[in-house]
Design a protein around this motif. Structure first.
Motif, PDB file in Angstrom:
ATOM      1  N   ASP A  84       0.819  -1.211   0.000  1.00  0.00           N
ATOM      2  CA  ASP A  84       0.000   0.000   0.000  1.00  0.00           C
ATOM      3  C   ASP A  84       0.851   1.258   0.000  1.00  0.00           C
ATOM      4  OD1 ASP A  84      -2.316  -1.465  -0.024  1.00  0.00           O
ATOM      5  OD2 ASP A  84      -2.712  -1.273   2.125  1.00  0.00           O
ATOM      6  N   THR A  85       1.856   1.301   0.878  1.00  0.00           N
ATOM      7  CA  THR A  85       2.657   2.523   0.980  1.00  0.00           C
ATOM      8  C   THR A  85       3.529   2.731  -0.246  1.00  0.00           C
ATOM      9  OG1 THR A  85       4.421   1.380   2.232  1.00  0.00           O
ATOM     10  CG2 THR A  85       2.674   2.478   3.503  1.00  0.00           C
ATOM     11  N   LEU A  86       3.928   1.630  -0.896  1.00  0.00           N
ATOM     12  CA  LEU A  86       4.715   1.766  -2.114  1.00  0.00           C
ATOM     13  C   LEU A  86       3.876   2.438  -3.205  1.00  0.00           C
ATOM     14  CD1 LEU A  86       7.391   1.170  -3.548  1.00  0.00           C
ATOM     15  CD2 LEU A  86       6.429  -1.031  -4.241  1.00  0.00           C
ATOM     16  N   GLU A  87       2.647   2.023  -3.318  1.00  0.00           N
ATOM     17  CA  GLU A  87       1.780   2.621  -4.328  1.00  0.00           C
ATOM     18  C   GLU A  87       1.530   4.096  -4.035  1.00  0.00           C
ATOM     19  OE1 GLU A  87      -1.604   0.043  -4.488  1.00  0.00           O
ATOM     20  OE2 GLU A  87      -0.419  -1.664  -5.197  1.00  0.00           O
ATOM     21  N   ILE A  88       1.360   4.418  -2.748  1.00  0.00           N
ATOM     22  CA  ILE A  88       1.185   5.822  -2.368  1.00  0.00           C
ATOM     23  C   ILE A  88       2.440   6.626  -2.706  1.00  0.00           C
ATOM     24  CG2 ILE A  88       0.870   7.379  -0.402  1.00  0.00           C
ATOM     25  CD1 ILE A  88      -0.840   5.149   0.882  1.00  0.00           C
ATOM     26  N   THR A  89       3.608   6.021  -2.505  1.00  0.00           N
ATOM     27  CA  THR A  89       4.868   6.693  -2.822  1.00  0.00           C
ATOM     28  C   THR A  89       4.981   6.966  -4.320  1.00  0.00           C
ATOM     29  OG1 THR A  89       5.921   5.553  -0.955  1.00  0.00           O
ATOM     30  CG2 THR A  89       7.382   6.592  -2.552  1.00  0.00           C
ATOM     31  N   VAL A  90       4.611   5.985  -5.135  1.00  0.00           N
ATOM     32  CA  VAL A  90       4.651   6.172  -6.589  1.00  0.00           C
ATOM     33  C   VAL A  90       3.835   7.393  -6.999  1.00  0.00           C
ATOM     34  CG1 VAL A  90       3.895   5.190  -8.792  1.00  0.00           C
ATOM     35  CG2 VAL A  90       5.128   3.751  -7.155  1.00  0.00           C
ATOM     36  N   PHE A  91       2.700   7.588  -6.350  1.00  0.00           N
ATOM     37  CA  PHE A  91       1.812   8.680  -6.725  1.00  0.00           C
ATOM     38  C   PHE A  91       2.063   9.960  -5.945  1.00  0.00           C
ATOM     39  CE2 PHE A  91      -0.337   5.087  -8.565  1.00  0.00           C
ATOM     40  CZ  PHE A  91      -0.791   5.600  -9.764  1.00  0.00           C
ATOM     41  N   GLY A  92       3.145  10.020  -5.161  1.00  0.00           N
ATOM     42  CA  GLY A  92       3.556  11.271  -4.547  1.00  0.00           C
ATOM     43  C   GLY A  92       2.971  11.577  -3.200  1.00  0.00           C
ATOM     44  N   GLY A  93       2.213  10.648  -2.604  1.00  0.00           N
ATOM     45  CA  GLY A  93       1.658  10.893  -1.287  1.00  0.00           C
ATOM     46  C   GLY A  93       2.677  10.729  -0.175  1.00  0.00           C
ATOM     47  N   LEU A  94       3.724   9.978  -0.424  1.00  0.00           N
ATOM     48  CA  LEU A  94       4.849   9.821   0.492  1.00  0.00           C
ATOM     49  C   LEU A  94       6.129  10.098  -0.271  1.00  0.00           C
ATOM     50  CD1 LEU A  94       3.714   6.559   2.315  1.00  0.00           C
ATOM     51  CD2 LEU A  94       4.103   8.771   3.430  1.00  0.00           C
ATOM     52  N   ASP A  95       7.141  10.572   0.444  1.00  0.00           N
ATOM     53  CA  ASP A  95       8.393  10.956  -0.209  1.00  0.00           C
ATOM     54  C   ASP A  95       9.420   9.842  -0.213  1.00  0.00           C
ATOM     55  OD1 ASP A  95       7.475  13.681  -0.567  1.00  0.00           O
ATOM     56  OD2 ASP A  95       7.792  13.928   1.579  1.00  0.00           O
ATOM     57  N   LEU A  96       9.570   9.149   0.913  1.00  0.00           N
ATOM     58  CA  LEU A  96      10.573   8.097   1.060  1.00  0.00           C
ATOM     59  C   LEU A  96       9.913   6.840   1.588  1.00  0.00           C
ATOM     60  CD1 LEU A  96      13.326  10.263   2.800  1.00  0.00           C
ATOM     61  CD2 LEU A  96      13.530   9.263   0.511  1.00  0.00           C
ATOM     62  N   ASN A  97      10.472   5.692   1.217  1.00  0.00           N
ATOM     63  CA  ASN A  97       9.893   4.429   1.643  1.00  0.00           C
ATOM     64  C   ASN A  97      10.970   3.358   1.643  1.00  0.00           C
ATOM     65  OD1 ASN A  97       8.142   2.339   2.247  1.00  0.00           O
ATOM     66  ND2 ASN A  97       6.641   2.892   0.693  1.00  0.00           N
ATOM     67  N   ARG A  98      11.078   2.651   2.755  1.00  0.00           N
ATOM     68  CA  ARG A  98      11.971   1.495   2.824  1.00  0.00           C
ATOM     69  C   ARG A  98      11.129   0.259   2.572  1.00  0.00           C
ATOM     70  NH1 ARG A  98      11.629  -3.215   4.141  1.00  0.00           N
ATOM     71  NH2 ARG A  98      10.408  -2.475   5.904  1.00  0.00           N
ATOM     72  N   VAL A  99      11.447  -0.481   1.508  1.00  0.00           N
ATOM     73  CA  VAL A  99      10.642  -1.643   1.157  1.00  0.00           C
ATOM     74  C   VAL A  99      11.514  -2.857   0.887  1.00  0.00           C
ATOM     75  CG1 VAL A  99       8.692  -0.366   0.217  1.00  0.00           C
ATOM     76  CG2 VAL A  99      10.592  -0.952  -1.280  1.00  0.00           C
ATOM     77  N   ASN A 100      10.915  -4.013   1.060  1.00  0.00           N
ATOM     78  CA  ASN A 100      11.498  -5.269   0.634  1.00  0.00           C
ATOM     79  C   ASN A 100      11.483  -5.327  -0.889  1.00  0.00           C
ATOM     80  OD1 ASN A 100      11.178  -8.388   0.012  1.00  0.00           O
ATOM     81  ND2 ASN A 100      11.996  -8.221   2.075  1.00  0.00           N
ATOM     82  N   LEU A 101      12.277  -6.208  -1.461  1.00  0.00           N
ATOM     83  CA  LEU A 101      12.270  -6.349  -2.918  1.00  0.00           C
ATOM     84  C   LEU A 101      10.944  -6.897  -3.453  1.00  0.00           C
ATOM     85  CD1 LEU A 101      15.780  -7.869  -3.745  1.00  0.00           C
ATOM     86  CD2 LEU A 101      14.983  -5.562  -4.275  1.00  0.00           C
TER      87      LEU A 101
END
Length: 340
Positions: A84-101
């Motif tokens: 969920d947060t990765l998708e939000i990051t793609v669309f600019g709702g979050l700036d940075l995100n630490r994610v698994n591969l």
């Protein structure tokens, strides 16, 4: 907000496009304060090495800009799952995100490569390879998908653990129900060993082990300990079948609003947070291992890892689909052979 054409990208749901709009209008409005703070998220809790590393990155940015730039971190999964947060990051709702591969795999196929089974000979091999141009090429592949790959963080070597028996040969895997992340790659690996792959959130694993829904899982020492999985699954077998990193990404929409000087500051601070993270990670692994051994779990080394690697070899054929992917994998393998 991106156009509807962007919303059709693989791995991007319309539901999370709406979430992105809410995040952009809510989190960014209260958190950015004229661009002073980058909003960051991590599913790991406060004190975890990746969270501490991003905090260190924020400290460096504040120090080097006299407080003009900084980072506000929402840790512990406060903003939702990585998907969920990765998708939000793609669309600019979050700036940075630490994610698994794993959640990146459906977005960019090159991100599957560092998670191929038995690709890296050691953690040192993984670090050296991904600190090089090889790693930069994989990070750069994310930009067309709305993400800027900043750096790789460690996630250690992954090993099998289960409630029934030590794993010594691939035959010992047959018939076991093994939890995996929601990743086609991990499902393929487990099936190649004759086991039943069960995709499941990490938060559900402890209860699933206790109730017998699954027989086991695979993960690193700290996750095996912190999730209390060792209380139910006492057999920990050191296959080291995957030594995959995690990734710190930035929203390209936010990146595009930065001038060149600030982009350079962000990249430098991210890169400098990597050795800081690795020091914390190595200590956390050592501490977790010590505590787990003291708890009385049964740990075994694998005498013939080549048998596991051979059984999983068809997974390589499935995921190395392009000349670019083959070139990257060959370069990683060559770096390991040079290591001796």
């Amino acid at each position: 907000m991106r156009t509807s054409a962007t919303a059709e990208k693989p791995g991007i749901s319309r539901r999370n496009v709406l979430l992105a709009g809410a995040a952009a209008g809510g989190l960014s409005a209260c958190g950015m304060r004229a661009g002073r703070e980058f909003l960051s998220t991590d599913t790991h809790p406060r004190g975890y090495p990746t969270v501490a590393a991003v905090e260190e990155m924020g400290r460096l940015l504040e120090q080097r800009t006299d407080g003009r730039l900084g980072i506000k971190i929402y840790a512990g999964g406060q903003l939702g799952s990585e998907q969920d947060t990765l998708e939000i990051t793609v669309f600019g709702g979050l700036d940075l995100n630490r994610v698994n591969l794993a959640p990146l795999n459906s977005i960019e196929p090159l991100t599957t490569l560092p998670a191929l089974p038995f690709l890296f000979r050691s953690n040192e091999h993984m670090r050296r390879a991904l600190d090089s141009d090889i790693g930069e090429e994989i990070l750069a592949s994310l930009e067309p998908h709305g993400l800027i790959g900043l750096c790789f963080y460690d996630s250690g070597d992954r090993n099998f653990y289960n409630t029934r028996r030590p794993i010594r040969t691939p035959a010992d895997m047959r018939g076991l129900k093994i939890r995996v992340p929601n990743s086609d790659l991990y499902v393929s690996m487990i099936r190649a060993l004759g086991a039943d792959a069960t995709p499941m959130s990490i938060a559900e694993v402890y209860q699933a082990l206790v109730q017998g829904v699954i027989d086991g899982a695979e993960n690193n020492w700290p996750s095996y300990e912190s999730g209390r999985h060792f209380e139910a699954a006492r057999y920990y077998s050191l296959t080291r079948h995957v030594i995959a990193p995690e990734v710190l990404v930035m929203s390209k929409s936010r990146w595009d609003k930065l001038d060149e000087a600030d982009r350079a500051l962000v990249r430098a601070a991210a890169k400098e947070s990597v050795p800081y993270m690795r020091g914390l990670w190595d200590q956390r692994v050592a501490d977790a291992r010590t505590r787990l051994l003291a708890s009385g779990i049964e740990v075994n080394e694998i005498e013939d890892t080549a048998a596991f690697a051979e059984a999983m070899r068809p997974v390589w054929d499935r995921y190395i689909m392009t000349d670019q992917a083959r070139r990257i994998v060959d370069a990683i393998v060559a770096a390991g052979e040079a290591e001796g």
